[in-house]
Design an enzyme around this catalytic site. Structure first.
Site, mmCIF file in Angstrom:
data_model
loop_
_atom_site.group_PDB
_atom_site.id
_atom_site.type_symbol
_atom_site.label_atom_id
_atom_site.label_comp_id
_atom_site.label_asym_id
_atom_site.label_seq_id
_atom_site.Cartn_x
_atom_site.Cartn_y
_atom_site.Cartn_z
ATOM 1 N N GLU A 84 0.802 -1.235 0.000
ATOM 2 C CA GLU A 84 0.000 0.000 0.000
ATOM 3 C C GLU A 84 0.834 1.284 0.000
ATOM 4 O OE1 GLU A 84 -3.875 -1.641 2.418
ATOM 5 O OE2 GLU A 84 -2.154 -1.049 3.613
HETATM 6 C C1 TNX Z 1 -4.363 -4.067 4.698
HETATM 7 S S1 TNX Z 1 -2.786 -6.398 4.177
HETATM 8 C C2 TNX Z 1 -3.085 -3.840 5.134
HETATM 9 C C3 TNX Z 1 -2.842 -3.412 6.519
HETATM 10 C C4 TNX Z 1 -4.125 -3.253 7.285
HETATM 11 C C5 TNX Z 1 -5.078 -4.353 6.930
HETATM 12 C C6 TNX Z 1 -6.336 -4.305 7.703
HETATM 13 C C7 TNX Z 1 -1.699 -5.407 4.043
HETATM 14 C C8 TNX Z 1 -0.467 -5.904 3.501
HETATM 15 N N1 TNX Z 1 -1.963 -4.150 4.411
HETATM 16 O O1 TNX Z 1 -2.112 -2.213 6.521
HETATM 17 O O2 TNX Z 1 -3.837 -3.268 8.633
HETATM 18 O O3 TNX Z 1 -5.383 -4.264 5.570
HETATM 19 O O4 TNX Z 1 -7.143 -5.425 7.427
#
Ligand code: TNX
Length: 539
Positions: free
Chosen positions: A342
């Protein structure tokens, strides 16, 4: 001749006296058992019942191999569990006690048919339990099987002392996947060393062997870095919801690593970057990317994707070299997780540049890099592992480059997803994951076209935006984490929800004894209403 005859008669008489005058040993009449009916999780490869029993009691001793590393410790671990659960004092490697009648022998053996280092064989007979394993890790897994075979009630009529009857037979077992992990996000909310240890203990009972710690994120930096003290002095003092946060000193982290290692669980540290770095950037604003990235400030919300390290500054990599070096020095795992998810405010070119630079730093410090599936965009070494969470194409891309994959699909394996719209805690952006949903999928076929040999294993991540203590952690992790243990260990052809749910229901006494605040899913045929078991002791 006469003398010989006389001698013969004397011997015979002596023998008769000895035989008839020894207090008769009461032969124990073990009831009929069926080892295959036991609710073991994860389900072993082969179980062959012989319909009798081993009577675990105060006349039992543990004996272990004392030449190979770690076997005696496994024996001690078992003895501790028997003490705390059954109040039995079982000696380890002391066989001179006169009252010893039965033996649990934890034996090193290279002649197992199975190939995994974690393979073990258990031979349970009336007077002995023989556990064969190539390594102490295998012996430790076998000990968990034995713990699970101990019944709730002792039999107090077979002998003078209480006996816990372990069904006799043979168990041959090894894991399907070498990587069977859970992750805890200690960044969104901080969890104390004691809370983390408790979680590790519960995972050990179900044969987990990896524990991934998400140590840094926008809301907090949780690991002391000596050469950059503000990371914890500033970045460690906040968390979601405005709480005080916290961090682990390097000594505390080492203590956690050692604690996990005693349970043959490897801790994998994660420093999430180049995104999810607000706390680091708040501590040292010089490393903040600027541009589209939000200006660093204390963040207690749950947003994602707004922060980034400056990918084109050399100093960022000098700083990260320190971070990776210090953590690697206290982290024996072969893996170092670099996050990579992300990074929405890092340009694609910057992202690729960053991931390639950091991956090299990690390799320089002797570790294999792991990253969330987005890292597949970069040109990576084949030793680097991708953690699949949402993009099948990225997993396939990593495999094309020769890399391996850890399976953590958010729609199936995220422990922070709510069970249903009414359950407490958790999020539901990926899915609602009821206990059956979490169990009913196959890591080997979930991503079409992913060859089994490229799948390192499975991991269930517990993100902590909505949980801040053990009670809340338990509610999201249990009972689903028990199912992920089986998905990692047991072959897919041996898994079936209808049969599994009965075995899962039988975990209730263990969960209750350990005060686990599991979600009482309606999908599971629990034998008793929650709260009904009295707290006796921990095991
Ligand atoms: C996505 S999964 C994220 C996290 C969040 C999560 C909450 C991932 C690699 N990144 O930053 O905590 O969703 O479900």
């Amino acid at each position: 001749m006469k003398n010989q005859l006389r001698l013969g008669i004397t011997l015979l008489v002596t023998l008769l006296i000895v035989v008839c005058c020894e207090p008769p040993k009461k032969k124990i009449e073990y009831p009929k058992t069926d080892l295959s009916q036991n609710s073991l999780i994860p389900k072993p490869l082969k179980v062959i019942p012989t319909n009798s029993a081993f009577g675990l009691d105060s006349k039992t001793a543990i004996y272990t191999n004392q030449v190979f590393d770690g076997f005696e410790e496994v024996g001690n671990y078992l003895a501790e569990k028997l003490k705390s659960r059954l109040n039995l004092d079982i000696p380890v490697n002391e066989l001179d006690g006169e009252s010893i009648e039965r033996l649990i022998f934890i034996n090193q053996s290279d002649s197992l048919e199975m190939t995994s280092d974690e393979a073990y064989e258990l031979y349970i007979k009336n007077d002995s339990v023989l556990l064969n394993a190539k390594t102490a890790a295998g012996a430790f897994r076998g000990i968990q099987t034995l713990r699970q075979l101990i019944p709730e009630q002792s039999n107090d009529t077979l002998a003078e002392q209480p006996m816990w009857l372990i069904p006799s037979g043979k168990i041959i077992d090894e894991p399907n996947f070498e990587y069977r992990g859970a992750m805890l996000d200690v960044a969104r909310h901080f969890f104390t060393v004691e809370e983390v240890k408790r979680f590790i203990d519960l995972l050990a009972y179900y044969k987990y062997n990896k524990f991934h710690m998400h140590l840094t994120d926008d809301q907090g930096w949780r690991i002391e870095i000596m050469s950059w003290p503000k990371l914890t002095e500033i970045g460690g003092q906040s968390e979601v919801g405005g709480g005080e946060g916290g961090f682990y000193t390097q000594e505390e982290f080492k203590d956690l690593v050692a604690y996990a290692a005693e349970r043959h669980i490897e801790i994998i540290p994660e420093v999430d970057m180049p995104g999810h770095t607000n706390a680091a950037n708040l501590s040292y604003p010089i490393f903040h990317a600027g541009g589209k990235a939000d200006k660093p400030r204390v963040r207690t919300d749950m947003l994602v994707g707004y922060s980034s390290f400056a990918a084109r500054k050399d100093t960022v990599y000098a700083f990260l070299d320190d971070v990776v070096r210090e953590i690697s020095a206290i982290s024996p795992s072969q893996y170092f997780h670099i996050g990579g998810d992300e990074s929405h405010v890092t340009s694609k070119a910057d992202y690729i540049h960053f991931v390639e630079k950091v991956e090299k730093i990690v390799r320089k410090h002797g570790k294999r890099a792991v990253g969330w599936n987005e890292i597949a965009q970069a040109n990576l070494d084949s030793s680097t592992v991708g953690q699949f969470w949402n993009e099948p194409e990225s997993a396939l891309e990593t495999v094309k480059k020769g890399g391996q994959i850890i399976m953590s699909p958010a729609t199936k394996a995220y422990l922070d997803m709510q069970y249903d719209s009414l359950s407490e805690h958790g999020l539901h952006w990926a899915a609602y994951i009821e206990v059956d949903e979490g169990y009913n999928w196959d890591p080997e076929t979930f991503v079409e076209g992913l060859p089994k040999e490229n799948i390192l294993g499975i991991e269930a991540p517990l993100w902590s935006e909505t949980i801040s203590n053990s009670t809340e952690m338990d509610y999201l992790a249990f009972p689903r984490a028990i199912g992920y243990a089986e998905l990692g260990w047991t072959n897919s052809e041996d898994r079936d929800w209808e049969e599994y749910k009965e075995r899962l229901a039988d975990q209730q006494p263990f969960l209750d004894r350990n005060d686990v605040n599991y979600y009482p899913s309606q999908k599971v045929p629990w034998k008793k209403k929650k709260e009904i078991y009295k707290k006796i002791s921990k095991d």
